[in-house]
Design a protein around this motif. Structure first.
Motif, PDB file in Angstrom:
ATOM      1  N   TRP A   1      31.266  37.719  30.470  1.00 33.72           N
ATOM      2  CA  TRP A   1      30.436  36.769  31.614  1.00 33.72           C
ATOM      3  C   TRP A   1      31.481  37.017  32.543  1.00 33.72           C
ATOM      4  O   TRP A   1      30.929  37.489  33.866  1.00 33.72           O
ATOM      5  N   GLU A   2      32.814  36.554  32.589  1.00 31.65           N
ATOM      6  CA  GLU A   2      33.580  36.541  33.581  1.00 31.65           C
ATOM      7  C   GLU A   2      34.175  38.059  34.018  1.00 31.65           C
ATOM      8  O   GLU A   2      34.718  38.566  35.256  1.00 31.65           O
ATOM      9  N   VAL A   3      34.067  38.833  33.697  1.00 30.27           N
ATOM     10  CA  VAL A   3      34.587  40.209  33.193  1.00 30.27           C
ATOM     11  C   VAL A   3      33.426  40.780  34.621  1.00 30.27           C
ATOM     12  O   VAL A   3      33.633  41.529  35.267  1.00 30.27           O
ATOM     13  N   MET A   4      32.469  40.204  34.375  1.00 28.73           N
ATOM     14  CA  MET A   4      31.477  40.605  35.544  1.00 28.73           C
ATOM     15  C   MET A   4      31.208  40.240  36.724  1.00 28.73           C
ATOM     16  O   MET A   4      30.001  40.791  37.561  1.00 28.73           O
ATOM     17  N   LEU A   5      31.754  38.979  37.222  1.00 25.06           N
ATOM     18  CA  LEU A   5      31.937  38.802  38.854  1.00 25.06           C
ATOM     19  C   LEU A   5      32.521  39.696  39.134  1.00 25.06           C
ATOM     20  O   LEU A   5      32.825  40.728  39.121  1.00 25.06           O
ATOM     21  N   PRO A   6      32.301  39.609  40.665  1.00 24.40           N
ATOM     22  CA  PRO A   6      32.572  40.480  41.985  1.00 24.40           C
ATOM     23  C   PRO A   6      34.215  40.300  42.402  1.00 24.40           C
ATOM     24  O   PRO A   6      34.805  39.558  41.062  1.00 24.40           O
ATOM     25  N   ALA A   7      34.578  41.461  42.611  1.00 26.86           N
ATOM     26  CA  ALA A   7      35.983  42.188  42.593  1.00 26.86           C
ATOM     27  C   ALA A   7      36.919  41.510  43.473  1.00 26.86           C
ATOM     28  O   ALA A   7      35.434  41.086  45.123  1.00 26.86           O
ATOM     29  N   GLN A   8      37.760  40.877  43.893  1.00 25.30           N
ATOM     30  CA  GLN A   8      38.345  40.037  44.561  1.00 25.30           C
ATOM     31  C   GLN A   8      39.240  41.704  45.475  1.00 25.30           C
ATOM     32  O   GLN A   8      39.127  42.756  45.316  1.00 25.30           O
ATOM     33  N   ASN A   9      39.363  41.034  46.870  1.00 23.70           N
ATOM     34  CA  ASN A   9      39.136  42.658  47.908  1.00 23.70           C
ATOM     35  C   ASN A   9      40.809  42.855  47.504  1.00 23.70           C
ATOM     36  O   ASN A   9      41.069  44.675  47.530  1.00 23.70           O
ATOM     37  N   ILE A  10      41.979  42.455  47.196  1.00 21.40           N
ATOM     38  CA  ILE A  10      43.463  43.101  46.627  1.00 21.40           C
ATOM     39  C   ILE A  10      43.191  42.345  45.013  1.00 21.40           C
ATOM     40  O   ILE A  10      43.695  41.327  45.164  1.00 21.40           O
ATOM     41  N   THR A  11      44.037  42.719  44.339  1.00 22.99           N
ATOM     42  CA  THR A  11      44.544  41.713  43.239  1.00 22.99           C
ATOM     43  C   THR A  11      45.679  42.623  42.214  1.00 22.99           C
ATOM     44  O   THR A  11      46.382  43.807  43.008  1.00 22.99           O
ATOM     45  N   TYR A  12      46.976  41.971  42.494  1.00 24.51           N
ATOM     46  CA  TYR A  12      48.370  42.394  41.636  1.00 24.51           C
ATOM     47  C   TYR A  12      48.776  42.094  40.302  1.00 24.51           C
ATOM     48  O   TYR A  12      49.838  42.648  40.041  1.00 24.51           O
ATOM     49  N   TYR A  13      47.058  41.919  39.725  1.00 27.98           N
ATOM     50  CA  TYR A  13      47.381  41.618  38.377  1.00 27.98           C
ATOM     51  C   TYR A  13      46.483  42.075  37.608  1.00 27.98           C
ATOM     52  O   TYR A  13      45.381  41.083  37.735  1.00 27.98           O
ATOM     53  N   VAL A  14      45.947  42.605  36.556  1.00 31.13           N
ATOM     54  CA  VAL A  14      44.247  42.651  36.167  1.00 31.13           C
ATOM     55  C   VAL A  14      45.396  42.636  34.795  1.00 31.13           C
ATOM     56  O   VAL A  14      45.836  43.337  34.001  1.00 31.13           O
TER      57      VAL A  14
ATOM     58  N   TYR B   1      58.195  40.287  38.911  1.00 27.99           N
ATOM     59  CA  TYR B   1      58.237  41.846  40.344  1.00 27.99           C
ATOM     60  C   TYR B   1      59.269  42.026  40.687  1.00 27.99           C
ATOM     61  O   TYR B   1      60.528  41.470  41.309  1.00 27.99           O
ATOM     62  N   THR B   2      59.793  43.191  40.823  1.00 28.82           N
ATOM     63  CA  THR B   2      61.219  43.819  40.545  1.00 28.82           C
ATOM     64  C   THR B   2      61.414  44.407  42.245  1.00 28.82           C
ATOM     65  O   THR B   2      62.591  44.235  42.532  1.00 28.82           O
ATOM     66  N   GLN B   3      61.025  44.702  41.887  1.00 26.86           N
ATOM     67  CA  GLN B   3      60.508  45.926  43.750  1.00 26.86           C
ATOM     68  C   GLN B   3      59.197  45.619  44.558  1.00 26.86           C
ATOM     69  O   GLN B   3      58.737  46.267  43.901  1.00 26.86           O
ATOM     70  N   GLY B   4      59.621  46.087  46.166  1.00 30.41           N
ATOM     71  CA  GLY B   4      58.525  47.451  46.261  1.00 30.41           C
ATOM     72  C   GLY B   4      58.739  47.528  47.823  1.00 30.41           C
ATOM     73  O   GLY B   4      60.051  47.406  48.372  1.00 30.41           O
TER      74      GLY B   4
ATOM     75  N   LYS C   1      55.126  34.928  48.296  1.00 32.71           N
ATOM     76  CA  LYS C   1      54.616  34.442  47.083  1.00 32.71           C
ATOM     77  C   LYS C   1      54.383  34.642  46.029  1.00 32.71           C
ATOM     78  O   LYS C   1      55.525  34.382  44.994  1.00 32.71           O
ATOM     79  N   ILE C   2      53.903  35.810  45.922  1.00 32.69           N
ATOM     80  CA  ILE C   2      54.288  36.931  44.581  1.00 32.69           C
ATOM     81  C   ILE C   2      56.348  36.419  43.992  1.00 32.69           C
ATOM     82  O   ILE C   2      57.277  36.148  42.981  1.00 32.69           O
TER      83      ILE C   2
END
Length: 250
Positions: A15-28, A168-171, A187-188
């Motif tokens: 059921w948790e997978v069916m929740l609305p998406a976040q606007n930005i995500t940095y890990y799935v 997180y190595t580079q960006g 923060k990341i």
């Protein structure tokens, strides 16, 4: 009783997978392979799809036992999602490849296994409609995994726990990115490497050998430092299993 408890947990966490998406995500979380191989020169190749709170993608997974009690693994996962909020459109794309090596022990219909591995992931995020504000992050992932499976001639069911260390190595970040998102990315950078413990559930159908159908559910424990990390991921795959003896199907 243990098998039914795992199935109940599988459905509840789904059921948790069916929740609305976040606007930005940095890990799935990507689908975790819970080993069900029981002999040397046995393996499987799987392809399918995965979902996580509005993020959809594909899975390519393979596992092989070159000799009894030894495991080799290769996974590739791609994921993308778009979220519309008022006049803005957010998008994130993930691409992950990981390898692993481990061992397993067979006791009648039960298989205990342990694995270690390494992966690399690239994620691209867009913060507006015209791709004027973007970020590209590169990750290194190290993991240790333990799992326990029940296998019979019709189906498989298993549970595992995976300990991830995400670095997180580079960006590459747009210079005019809004301060809110710059603070999140900062923060990341400060928190890296991030430790993520995950639970993995597996349900499979092997009745129509050599065709196999697998369902994977992965969820992390608990919320991870509010770093825009998705909590759960569900995957469904179909594939081919080779090297399975006829006596195992009876």
């Amino acid at each position: 009783m243990c098998k039914y408890t795992l199935l109940i947990c599988f459905h509840v966490l789904l059921w948790e997978v069916m929740l609305p998406a976040q606007n930005i995500t940095y890990y799935v979380p990507n689908p975790v392979q819970v080993p069900t191989l029981s002999q040397g020169r046995q393996g499987n190749v799987l392809a399918g799809f995965s979902w996580s709170n509005g993020y959809t993608g594909y899975n390519l997974m393979g596992m092989y036992s070159p000799r009894k009690n030894l495991l080799l693994m290769l996974n590739h996962n791609g994921r993308s999602g778009r979220v519309f909020q008022k006049i803005k459109q957010y998008a994130t794309n993930f691409h992950l490849t990981e390898i692993g090596v481990g061992a397993y022990h067979v006791d009648r219909d039960y298989i205990a296994s342990a694995m270690a591995g390494y992966g690399q992931e690239k994620l691209f995020s867009s913060y507006n409609n015209k791709l004027a504000q973007t970020s590209t992050l590169h990750l290194q992932r190290y993991f240790l995994q333990g799992a326990y499976s029940y296998v019979n001639s019709v189906s498989t069911i298993g549970v595992g726990i995976r300990f991830l260390l995400i670095r997180y190595t580079q960006g590459l970040i747009s210079s005019d990115l809004e301060q809110e998102y710059l603070r999140e990315l900062k923060k990341i950078e400060q928190k890296s490497p991030v430790f993520v413990p995950e639970l993995a559930f597996h349900v499979g159908i092997v009745r129509y050998h050599p065709i196999v159908i697998s369902m994977h559910l992965t969820t992390h424990l608990p919320s991870v430092n509010k770093l825009k990390i998705q909590e759960s991921s569900f995957g469904m795959s179909i594939g081919y299993q080779f090297g399975r003896k006829k006596t195992q199907m009876e």
